[in-house]
Write a protein that holds these residues in place. Structure first.
Motif, short mmCIF file in Angstrom:
data_model
loop_
_atom_site.label_atom_id
_atom_site.label_comp_id
_atom_site.label_asym_id
_atom_site.label_seq_id
_atom_site.Cartn_x
_atom_site.Cartn_y
_atom_site.Cartn_z
N VAL A 593 0.85 -1.18 0.00
CA VAL A 593 0.00 0.00 0.00
C VAL A 593 0.89 1.23 0.00
O VAL A 593 1.94 1.26 0.65
N THR A 594 0.49 2.24 -0.75
CA THR A 594 1.18 3.52 -0.79
C THR A 594 0.27 4.58 -0.19
O THR A 594 -0.92 4.63 -0.50
N VAL A 595 0.85 5.39 0.68
CA VAL A 595 0.07 6.41 1.40
C VAL A 595 0.69 7.77 1.15
O VAL A 595 1.91 7.95 1.29
N LYS A 596 -0.14 8.73 0.76
CA LYS A 596 0.29 10.12 0.60
C LYS A 596 -0.55 10.99 1.54
O LYS A 596 -1.76 10.88 1.58
N GLU A 597 0.15 11.88 2.28
CA GLU A 597 -0.54 12.67 3.30
C GLU A 597 -0.04 14.11 3.29
O GLU A 597 1.13 14.37 3.01
N ALA A 598 -0.92 15.01 3.66
CA ALA A 598 -0.57 16.41 3.90
C ALA A 598 -1.35 16.88 5.11
O ALA A 598 -2.52 16.52 5.28
N PHE A 599 -0.71 17.65 5.97
CA PHE A 599 -1.38 18.07 7.20
C PHE A 599 -1.05 19.53 7.51
O PHE A 599 -0.05 20.09 7.03
N ALA A 600 -1.88 20.11 8.32
CA ALA A 600 -1.66 21.49 8.79
C ALA A 600 -2.29 21.62 10.17
O ALA A 600 -3.32 21.01 10.48
N GLU A 601 -1.66 22.45 10.99
CA GLU A 601 -2.16 22.70 12.34
C GLU A 601 -1.94 24.17 12.66
O GLU A 601 -0.94 24.77 12.24
N ILE A 602 -2.88 24.76 13.40
CA ILE A 602 -2.77 26.16 13.76
C ILE A 602 -3.22 26.36 15.20
O ILE A 602 -4.15 25.70 15.67
N SER A 603 -2.53 27.23 15.90
CA SER A 603 -2.89 27.60 17.27
C SER A 603 -3.04 29.12 17.31
O SER A 603 -2.12 29.86 16.94
N VAL A 604 -4.21 29.57 17.76
CA VAL A 604 -4.51 31.01 17.76
C VAL A 604 -4.86 31.47 19.17
O VAL A 604 -5.84 30.97 19.75
N PRO A 605 -4.09 32.41 19.74
CA PRO A 605 -4.46 32.98 21.04
C PRO A 605 -5.56 34.03 20.84
O PRO A 605 -5.39 34.97 20.07
N ILE A 606 -6.67 33.87 21.53
CA ILE A 606 -7.82 34.75 21.34
C ILE A 606 -7.78 35.93 22.31
O ILE A 606 -7.85 37.10 21.90
N LEU A 607 -7.69 35.62 23.57
CA LEU A 607 -7.70 36.67 24.61
C LEU A 607 -6.66 36.35 25.67
O LEU A 607 -6.27 35.19 25.85
N LYS A 608 -6.26 37.41 26.38
CA LYS A 608 -5.24 37.22 27.40
C LYS A 608 -5.32 38.36 28.42
O LYS A 608 -5.57 39.51 28.06
N ASP A 609 -5.15 37.98 29.70
CA ASP A 609 -5.02 38.95 30.79
C ASP A 609 -6.17 39.94 30.87
O ASP A 609 -5.99 41.15 30.97
N ILE A 610 -7.41 39.43 30.83
CA ILE A 610 -8.58 40.23 31.14
C ILE A 610 -9.36 39.48 32.21
O ILE A 610 -9.11 38.29 32.46
N PRO A 611 -10.27 40.10 32.90
CA PRO A 611 -10.99 39.42 33.98
C PRO A 611 -11.61 38.11 33.52
O PRO A 611 -12.27 38.04 32.49
N PHE A 612 -11.36 37.05 34.32
CA PHE A 612 -11.83 35.68 34.08
C PHE A 612 -11.26 35.07 32.80
O PHE A 612 -11.70 34.00 32.39
N ILE A 613 -10.34 35.71 32.18
CA ILE A 613 -9.66 35.11 31.02
C ILE A 613 -8.18 35.46 31.11
O ILE A 613 -7.73 36.47 30.55
#
Length: 955
Positions: A593-613
């Motif tokens: 069997v032959t397998v070809k793959e492509a992948f991507a990953e992303i990490s996004v910071p939404i909010l920081k250092d506000i009350p309750f977050i």
């Protein structure tokens, strides 16, 4: 021992005990995006090898299997060794208990190729000394790492920067003098070329001599779970039904055969139901006290399966590893590494036997027939009689397995601005060979058909007197099995008849991979990180065999008859289901069997250092995979983390994962083995021929995983952390096979069921001659539960104290073998079949470690919760027990160590006692007496108290 990655990272360095070393940030396997201090939304457990060795010094795999997230793993002490057709006797890690084939094994973030033709990885091949830790991703990770990461990933992380000389010397033995073992290892690392290059070398040897079932008293009682009431059985209530529940018997026998041979046909023969005793005379057969399961009794003349078979398989491993890296520039590094390992496994399987209904035929005129029996045959016009015989007095049959594994990798890695990149090529090969002693059917029936040579009066094989076929049987020696010890008296005939079934499976894999990761740009809450990459791999399987059943089968019934007639020319009495060997007949397999793959990953910071977050991040990953056998499939993952305050973090993930069929699932030729069937149609309990083969129409399994949890590291309690995670996993189109019993029972319940085409009976109501088994995308599996990980570190007196508790609660484990099957709830239940399993709802590992002035005391408690034997009565599988409750079990391990400074380095002497209180496993016999050690070997310890002593050193 098993440190939760995010718990470890979230704990502030200042929370450590004053005498602890600074805790460094580590990059864990939960994501391909690397960022110091990043807390992955997917739960990840980090197991330092130093801590694993304290609990279980034999090898890393044995230590991992004491953690509750691993369930029903296979191993030399966790597998049955009755036959040699499974190729699953190595250390096969099983996350969540959903099967080792659904656990992705990686070595320093490189996918390990299969080491057995079944498509799974025996982790005995992984060098231990230079493994720094093991990262365990306890949720689906196919989008990040590819196929097979359905239940998670086990990544053995290499200490690539090790410098110096380290090693281990140790030996161990059980309290009863068996399971002796030795381990030796040496590893070396050094820089060269003004620190631009680095070399790593290691070599290791491990040997365990194992033990037999007869080495433990618990195996000597011939225990059996059988129907409680003979009266209820005769009234039509099968064993294990509500009216005839399973109960434990001792001193049981199997009534369809004896050691000396039992005459059971033809009808009307005056010596029917007579047995042959030690002197070879025919005497009446005493069946003993019959019980509530057909075919079994207490006492009597029936046979007892010998306990002189393997309980813990002797294992010997050799491991070699080498790596070199060199900085070509400040930003580009070349590396190359190679692994060679050899794993040898040997075990004693069940003795040769002729069991009903595949009995052996003894013909009139055989000179070994007692005179009075021969006279009766002549007087009654009986040309032959059939008999069953178990030759346990000849000793168990030996099986040998060897796995040779090679892997080489070369590549480059470096930096490009804010990005890290790497590319590499990996070539690997696994060669698995098996040799199983068993009767060669052709030679056996030639040897059994003995006559007197009219020329000299000597006993000889009848086929040698036939000039048309004699050349095919040169060397034939007559064999007598009428009487206890008779085969030993005709040893030359037994040796002639006994052959060796062999097969060799070679799996090769080539991989090309490239990836890029880093920060794209900054948002107010932090950098946006990505990882992208592509992979290509080709996997091939080439399996050869000296017992391929397909070579005795033609395209038509007439062709099959012609092939069998030519092969068994001149013989008489050969059963129509017979193949080359009595036990193991393995079909060939060829495919790729032959397998070809492509992948991507992303990490996004939404909010920081506000009350309750304090922090809010989201993470997503996707992978497109194309298989040459089944086409394109997509996997993905979405998750996020929310930290409302510094002390608390919540995380959530949802993923789609896959498991591709193994090459053997796709391309296996037909194989034949034998297994015991309690046939509900004929009422006969006997061995039946089982034919298995591949299915080229298989497609990847699809799984959906959901996890939700949190991590608490309270600032008011320094050194303490706890994580709680809920998981829910569902696998659709799972590759599964119905068992022989399920196939036969489905056909019994519905004469139009598709399973009926798989059952071959010579006539309606007769015992089957064979049952066919093939994998298909038919099954569904659902499991859910909760993981809890708590740890506490502090000072006590002048030393350091650390506590850790890891607990798993299994809320549900439902399986459905096919759309025609009912859903089985396995959580909190166990089964005592030929492959016994149990899934207690609660399992845990609790560790206490105290160190002071070079002395160390480590205590580990392993907790296995209670469960009930048997599946719900609604399944129709007759699994009702008179006393189904199995209580909780605790195992205690103790290690005492002392570190000293010597020769400019550190030397640690240690002594370990496993199963300190010599806890015996619960008595859980099978439904066939003497087949297995009478407990659930995949869960409980068979060995008892065992000792290991040795020294580890580093210079």
């Amino acid at each position: 021992m098993a440190q939760q990655a995010c718990a470890q990272q979230a704990e502030p360095a200042e929370a450590a005990a004053p005498n602890d070393q600074q805790v460094q940030d580590i990059v864990v396997t939960g994501s391909r995006i690397v960022r110091d201090g990043y807390t992955a939304p997917t739960p990840v457990t980090v197991a330092p090898t130093a801590d694993l060795a304290k609990a279980t010094p034999t090898n890393i795999a044995d230590g991992l299997n004491k953690l509750p997230q691993f369930s029903l793993s296979s191993g030399p002490a966790r597998s049955t060794h009755n036959f040699a057709s499974s190729a699953a006797n190595g250390n096969l890690l099983n996350l969540r208990g959903v099967g080792p084939e659904r656990t992705l094994i990686m070595f320093d973030s490189v996918r390990m190729p299969p080491t057995t033709f079944r498509g799974v990885v025996d982790v005995n091949i992984i060098p231990n000394l230079l493994v720094e830790r093991v990262d365990i991703v306890t949720a689906g990770a196919s989008a990040a790492y590819g196929s097979d990461a359905v239940s998670g990933v086990v990544n053995f992380v290499l200490n690539k920067k090790f410098t110096g000389l380290t090693g281990v010397v140790q030996a161990g033995v059980s309290q009863r003098g068996d399971n002796g073992n030795e381990k030796f290892g040496l590893a070396y690392g050094t820089d060269f070329a003004e620190d631009r290059g680095h070399i790593l070398l290691s070599g290791e040897y491990y040997n365990n001599r194992g033990m037999l079932r007869s080495d433990r008293k618990q195996s000597l009682g011939n225990f059996l779970y059988a129907g409680q009431s003979r009266t209820a059985l005769l009234a039509g209530n099968p064993a294990g039904s509500a009216a005839n529940p399973f109960a434990i018997y001792s001193n049981t026998t199997i009534t369809n055969s004896t050691v000396g041979g039992l005459i059971n046909g033809p009808a009307g023969f005056s010596f029917n139901n007579f047995r042959f005793n030690q002197s070879g005379q025919a005497v009446p057969f005493n069946a003993g006290t019959l019980i509530g399961t057909n075919g079994y009794a207490v006492g009597g003349d029936g046979y007892v399966i010998s306990p002189n078979t393997t309980a813990v398989a002797p294992l010997r491993t050799y491991q070699g590893f080498g790596r070199v890296s060199y900085d070509l520039t400040d930003d580009v590094t070349f590396f190359g590494q190679g692994v060679f390992t050899r794993s040898d496994l040997q075990y004693a399987s069940l003795a040769n036997a002729f069991s009903a209904p595949a009995n052996v035929t003894i013909y009139s005129g055989n000179p070994y027939i007692p005179a009075n029996v021969q006279a009766a045959m002549t007087a009654q016009g009986v040309p032959s009689f059939t008999m069953a015989a178990n030759l346990s007095y000849m000793g168990p049959l030996q099986a040998k397995e060897r796995t040779d594994f090679y892997m080489g990798q070369a590549g480059f890695e470096g930096k490009l601005g804010n990005f890290n990149w790497n590319t590499s090529y990996v070539h690997s090969k696994s060669i698995f060979t098996l040799a199983q002693q068993t009767f060669d059917i052709k030679k056996t029936f030639a040897a059994l058909d003995a006559v007197r040579n009219p020329a000299n009066g000597q006993i000889t094989c009848r086929v040698l007197l036939d000039p048309t076929v004699a050349s095919q049987y040169q060397g034939c020696q007559p064999l007598n099995i009428m009487g206890e010890g008779s085969a030993a008296a005709t040893r030359a005939g037994y040796d002639y008849a006994n052959g060796v079934s062999r097969y060799r499976a070679e799996t090769t894999q080539d991989q090309l991979q490239a990836s890029l990761s880093g920060s794209l740009f900054d948002l107010p809450a932090g950098p946006v990180d990505i990882a992208i990459g592509a992979e290509w791999r080709k996997q091939k399987l080439h399996l050869t065999s000296n017992s391929d059943p397909a070579t005795l089968a033609g395209a038509t019934a007439a062709q099959t008859t012609a092939l069998r007639s030519a092969y068994f020319a001149g013989l008489r009495g050969v059963p129509t289901s017979s193949l080359y060997y009595n036990i193991t007949n393995t079909g060939i397999a060829n495919g790729s069997v032959t397998v070809k793959e492509a992948f991507a990953e992303i990490s996004v910071p939404i909010l920081k250092d506000i009350p309750f977050i304090r922090a809010l991040d989201v993470n997503a990953a996707g992978r497109i995979t194309d298989y040459s056998t089944s086409g394109r499939v997509e996997t993905w993952k979405v998750g996020g983390t929310w930290k409302p305050v510094d002390d608390l973090l919540f995380r959530i993930t949802r993923s789609r994962d896959i498991r591709a069929p193994a090459l053997y699932d796709l391309f296996a030729g037909d194989s034949s083995g034998i297994g015991t069937l309690n046939d509900p149609v004929s009422g006969v309990t006997a061995n039946v021929s089982q034919i298995t083969g591949g299915n080229r129409n298989l497609k990847p399994e699809k799984a959906d995983t959901f996890t939700f949890g949190g991590v608490l590291t309270p600032s008011f309690l320094r050194g303490f952390s706890i994580s709680v995670d809920y998981y829910n996993l569902k696998i659709d189109d799972a590759i599964g096979t119905l068992s022989v019993a399920q196939i036969v029972n489905n056909c019994r319940l519905d004469a139009n069921a598709p399973e009926c085409a798989l059952v071959n009976r010579p006539s309606a109501g007769a015992f089957p001659t064979s049952v066919r088994i093939a994998p298909a995308n038919i099954a569904v599996l659902k499991t859910s539960g909760i993981d809890v990980d708590a740890s506490y570190r502090t000072t006590l007196g002048n030393g350091n104290l650390s506590l850790r508790a890891y607990v798993n609660y299994l809320d549900s484990y439902k399986t459905q073998q096919s759309a025609t099957q009912v859903v089985l709830e396995n959580a909190g239940r166990g089964s005592n079949g030929s492959q016994p399993i149990a899934r207690p709802k609660w399992r845990g590992t609790f560790n206490v470690n105290y160190e002071n002035d070079g002395w160390g005391v480590f205590i580990s408690e392993q907790y296995i919760g209670k469960f009930k034997l048997g599946f719900p009565a609604a399944t129709g599988q007759n699994q009702v027990f008179a006393d189904p409750d199995v209580g909780t079990v605790w195992y205690t391990d103790l290690t005492i160590s002392k570190k000293i400074d010597a020769f400019g380095g550190d030397v640690e002497f240690f002594g370990t006692v496993n199963n300190l209180f010599d806890k015996k496993p619960p008595l859980i016999p099978g439904t066939i007496p003497g087949v297995n050690f009478p407990t659930i070997i995949s869960v409980y310890d068979q060995v008892g108290r065992a000792f290991t002593a040795g020294a580890r050193f580093k210079f």
